[in-house]
Design an enzyme around this catalytic site. Sequence first.
Site: not given
Ligand code: PEP
Ligand code: MG
Length: 417
Positions: A43, A149, A159, A202, A238, A283, A309, A334, A362, A385
Site C-alpha cells: 500500500s 495485506h 492493520e 505482516e 492503520d 495511522e 504514512d 519508512k 517495516h 512498527k
Molecule cells: C503501512 O501502510 O504502514 C505498511 C507497512 O504497508 P506497506 O508496506 O504495504 O506500504
Molecule cells: Mg501505513
Amino acid sequence: MESRRIEKLRARVVFDSRGDKTVEVEVTVDGFTARAAAPSGKSRGKREVQPFAEGGAEGSVRALTEASRRIIGATMDDPLAVDVLLREIDGTEDFSRIGGNAALATSVAAAMAYAGSGGVPLYLALSRHLGVEPGIPLPLSNVLGGGAHAGSGAPEFQEYLLVPVGAKSAMQAIEANVLAYRKLGRLLSQEVRGYPLGKGDEGGYAPPISNRKALELVARAAQEGSDETGVRIAVGLDVAGSNVLDPKSGRYALRSDGLYLTGEEMVSFIGELVDRYGIVYVEDPFAEDSPELFADLQRSVPRAFVCGDDLVVTRPDLIRSAMERGAIRAAIIKPNQVGLLSVAAESARVCHGLSGLPVASHRSGETTDAYLSHFAVGTWCRLIKCGLIGGERMAKLNELLRIGEELGGGRMRGLSG
Ligand code: PEP
Ligand code: MG
C-alpha cells in the site's frame, strides 16, 4: 569520526517475505563487509520514490553495478556519507535511475560497514553521528490484518495494532503483545466462522469479519492481556485510508460494516471508534490527499496520535507542513520511501523537533534484516512498527532485546517520551 574508504560493492537480487524480488547490497569499508536488503510495500504512497529502476530488481542491480565504479574508492567521513554520492549518481527526484530499494540497501550496508570497521554497532554509529541518546523504541505490533495485506472478506482497515504503553523494557513489551495476540487467536476461533486464524502479509490474523468486530475483539484481547501481565496494552489502527476510498464515489467504502462514508462522516466514525475503544494511535485514517480531514480528526481526538504514512512518505518537508497545520502528531518513518538513511533520519529529527512521535516502520514485504531496529534506537524514533509474528518481524524485535542488553535498563521510549 575519521575518514574510511569504500573498497567493494556488490549487488544481487534476493526475495522478500512475500516472495517478491528485491535488492541486496554488500559493501566493504576498511576491510569490514556488511550486507543489507530493502523491503517493499504493497500500500504505497503516491509520493514515495520509485522502488526499482526500469527492469525491476534485476534492472536496479544492473544500474547500481554500473554506478559502483563511482562508489568504490570513495571516502566516508561519517556513517551516512555515501548518501550524497547516491543522490548524485541517481540524479532523479524519485530515484528512478537506480531505484529507491537499491539506494537504500547501499546506504544501509555502507553505514553498517562504516560502523563495523570502527568496531561499533550501527545504532551507536548513528547516535554518535546525530547526537542522539540511544533508546529502545516501543514496539507497535500488528495482530490482525485487512485491506491490501489480506484476502477479500477481511476487514477494510489494514492493520490492528497493540501498543504496550505500560512496558518498561523491550522484553516486557514483546511478552505482553505475544500474550494478547494468543488471546486474540482464542477469541477469534470462538467467535468467528470460516477461516479466522489465516494470516495477512505482516503475520497478523486475517479473519472474515467487519472492522467493528475486529476492533471489539482486539480491544478485548488487549484488555485481557493487560489484566494478566500488568502491562497496559492499548489499541492502535492503520486504516491505510487511500485504499479504503472508492475513487468513483469519493466515499470511504467499509463494506464489511455496510458503511459508505463521506470524508466528514469518516471523521466522526473514526472519532467514535477512538473514544469507544480507547485507541491511542491512528495511522492514515484518510486518503493521502486529504490533510484537512486528518486535521479535523486530530482536533476532535487531541489525546490520540493521528499519524501520517502515505500522507508524508518519510519526507521532512511534508512531515513539517502536516505537523504545522495540526494534521498529525506522529509520522511513519519508512527508510525505503525515500531511499536514503540520512533522509529518513532527518524526517525523524523534524518530527521529534516539532514535539511529534516518529515511528520507525517495516514494510509489508520484509527481509530478515534487523537494521530498522538500529535505525530506531540510534535516531529519534519513539515507536517501532515491525509486526510480531513471523521470522522477518521477530528478527527486528529480537535485535531490540540484544541492543537493550548493551544499553542496560532505563532507556525505554514510548508515547510520552
Ligand atoms: C503501512 O501502510 O504502514 C505498511 C507497512 O504497508 P506497506 O508496506 O504495504 O506500504
Ligand atoms: Mg501505513
